[in-house]
Design a protein around this motif. Sequence first.
Motif, short mmCIF file in Angstrom:
data_model
loop_
_atom_site.label_atom_id
_atom_site.label_comp_id
_atom_site.label_asym_id
_atom_site.label_seq_id
_atom_site.Cartn_x
_atom_site.Cartn_y
_atom_site.Cartn_z
N CYS A 58 0.87 -1.08 -0.06
CA CYS A 58 -0.18 -0.03 -0.08
C CYS A 58 0.87 1.30 -0.13
N GLU A 59 0.72 2.13 -0.97
CA GLU A 59 1.63 3.35 -1.20
C GLU A 59 1.07 4.49 -0.13
N LYS A 60 2.13 5.31 0.11
CA LYS A 60 1.69 6.38 1.13
C LYS A 60 1.02 7.52 0.25
N GLU A 61 -0.19 7.93 0.37
CA GLU A 61 -0.93 8.85 -0.31
C GLU A 61 -2.23 9.17 0.51
N VAL A 62 -2.97 10.27 0.03
CA VAL A 62 -4.37 10.71 0.67
C VAL A 62 -5.45 10.13 -0.14
N VAL A 63 -6.34 9.46 0.11
CA VAL A 63 -7.22 9.03 -0.56
C VAL A 63 -8.64 8.77 0.29
N ASP A 64 -9.51 8.43 -0.45
CA ASP A 64 -10.84 8.05 0.38
C ASP A 64 -10.65 6.74 0.98
N LEU A 65 -11.29 6.40 2.22
CA LEU A 65 -10.97 5.29 2.88
C LEU A 65 -12.28 4.72 3.06
N GLY B 150 -7.23 -4.21 -7.56
CA GLY B 150 -6.58 -5.06 -6.92
C GLY B 150 -6.44 -4.88 -5.43
N VAL B 151 -5.71 -6.05 -4.85
CA VAL B 151 -5.39 -6.21 -3.55
C VAL B 151 -4.20 -5.22 -3.13
N VAL B 152 -4.02 -4.82 -1.95
CA VAL B 152 -2.69 -4.26 -1.57
C VAL B 152 -2.35 -4.82 -0.25
N ARG B 153 -1.07 -4.97 -0.07
CA ARG B 153 -0.41 -5.50 1.01
C ARG B 153 -0.06 -4.50 2.18
N ASN B 154 0.03 -4.79 3.42
CA ASN B 154 0.32 -3.93 4.56
C ASN B 154 -0.46 -2.61 4.34
N PRO B 155 -1.72 -2.47 4.18
CA PRO B 155 -2.19 -1.43 4.28
C PRO B 155 -2.61 -0.72 5.62
N SER B 156 -2.45 0.49 5.89
CA SER B 156 -2.49 1.28 7.01
C SER B 156 -3.21 2.72 6.82
N TYR B 157 -3.76 3.25 7.95
CA TYR B 157 -4.20 4.66 7.98
C TYR B 157 -4.01 5.11 9.13
N ARG B 158 -3.79 6.66 9.19
CA ARG B 158 -3.92 7.28 10.33
C ARG B 158 -4.88 8.67 10.42
N GLY B 159 -4.95 9.03 11.54
CA GLY B 159 -5.76 10.44 11.45
C GLY B 159 -5.99 11.04 12.84
N ASP B 160 -6.50 12.09 13.00
CA ASP B 160 -7.19 12.75 14.44
C ASP B 160 -8.35 12.46 14.44
N SER B 161 -8.88 12.06 15.67
CA SER B 161 -10.09 11.49 15.71
C SER B 161 -11.19 12.26 15.17
N LEU B 162 -11.21 13.57 15.90
CA LEU B 162 -12.56 14.50 15.53
C LEU B 162 -12.48 14.80 13.89
N LYS B 163 -11.26 15.19 13.42
CA LYS B 163 -11.02 15.53 11.77
C LYS B 163 -11.62 14.32 11.17
N PHE B 164 -11.06 12.97 11.57
CA PHE B 164 -11.55 11.78 10.87
C PHE B 164 -13.05 11.56 10.94
N TRP B 165 -13.59 11.73 12.20
CA TRP B 165 -15.34 11.53 11.96
C TRP B 165 -15.91 12.68 11.34
N ASN B 166 -15.21 13.64 11.20
CA ASN B 166 -15.94 14.88 10.52
C ASN B 166 -15.57 14.84 9.04
N ALA B 167 -14.83 13.87 8.65
CA ALA B 167 -14.48 13.59 7.38
C ALA B 167 -15.34 12.11 6.76
N LEU B 168 -16.34 11.91 7.65
CA LEU B 168 -17.26 10.79 7.22
C LEU B 168 -18.18 11.20 6.21
#
Length: 483
Positions: free
Chosen positions: A227-234, A421-439
């Motif tokens: 999984c590449e480093k980038e900013v995407v919809d999750l 296609g499938v990606v390996r080692n996927p991960s994500y991070r965020g700030d809780s409030l910012k993340f839920w506000n991006a729902l």
Amino acid sequence: MYQSILDFLTHEGASYGDVRVHLVDEAEHISTLNGSVRSYTLESKKGYGIRALFNGAWGFASSEDLSENGMLSCAKLALDKARASSLAVKFPIQLSVKDIFKDTYNTKVEIDPFSVPVADKVERLLSIDNKLSHERFDFWGTYVSFYKRKMMIVDTEGSQIERNLMEIDGSIFVSAKDADGLTQRRTHALYLDHNGTSGWENFMTDRFDQALRIKDELLAVLDAPVCEKEVVDLILLNDMMALQTHETIGHALELDRILGYELSYAGGSHIDLKHFGSLKFGSSKLNARADGTVKNSPGSIGYDDDGVKARNVLMIENGILKDAITSRQMITEANAVAGREVFSESGATCRAESYNRMPIERMNNINVDFGQDGNLDELISKVENGIIMDAPRSWSIGSNRENFHFACEIGWRVKNGKITGVVRNPSYRGDSLKFWNALKYVGNEQTWKLVPVFNCGKGQPNQVMRLGHGVPVCVFSNVQVGD
Ligand SMILES: [Zn+2]
């Protein structure tokens, strides 16, 4: 007999007292590994805990001696502890008003798993285990756990509540090394149908489809690009939505944490009492609740250990923070500290792991309401550039639940509304409030599943609790992944 203990506590000056008896408290665990039985454990215990409230301080004692003299000694010890604690108490404890019940609550069960011969249970697991093997896999296996309790609560306010509870847990897994020598795995929890039951009959249904699915998925992961480093919809599937909800809504909204009572162990909360009623916790699509009334979940036990009847509490409404995970004790303190009535009644979430622990605020079912944005295919079709992720692999969370980093077992790349296609080692991070506000999108009822959790730890001494998360598939905008 219990009444004489309650009479003793009242006579000695306790403003409140209760006796919580575990007449049955059994657990059975079976696991298989690579085609053989790996372990079998049967645990059985019996005992009771007594709480006494004296001059605004708790005293608690527990024992396995169920004779009247044994119970009286235990009550005396609880009262002595309360008397001693009352000399140093900072905030005199008051319990909020509750309705009084004389009632029995039973988990819905057709076949008691403890009544099924062990050989039959083992045979069932090995039949699934056999479907999981593959020449590229190092390990594969299954496990199940069954929990059975018969509990009585009586208190000085007149409550008499019997609970007969059954919980079943199960999972299957496969594991192998990828081209870089890193261990990869796929797991699948043997979900309960929330409209079903908690008996052995749940394991009579076919699990082979899921076994074949996680095998195929692991094989795809082993040969997939990283999984590449980038900013995407999750797009988060149910297992990841459950973890996300657990760590950044559930633990963040435990009222004892918010008041600072968990700081020394697993942290506090970024939520403050002044936030209730106004904080924009998430986007307007977020509705989250602490619902003790969900059918067939380990988080649904009829009444909490304060004897409060299970409730469905809307904590976040259209993104605005409204309520928390609460008990009788904490809401009176919180209202006093806030100088206003933030909480009107207990959310019935006060629970202890067993008879020898004090009940504290615990999650029951911390759920996110399903939305109107379609089923999984429809959600995917709305995403131009994104990644779907599922199943926790590792997780770390800020001590106040303000930010997080989660790694997942599997990811799928999405381009122009289609899985590529499938990606390996996927991960994500965020700030809780910012993340839920991006729902951005919330899946419909078809995507909503109850994900049971059997390993939530909290408190000193540690108490492991069983609960649930009813969650839909959700899409979040502009999330940092692969970092
Ligand atoms: Zn937890």
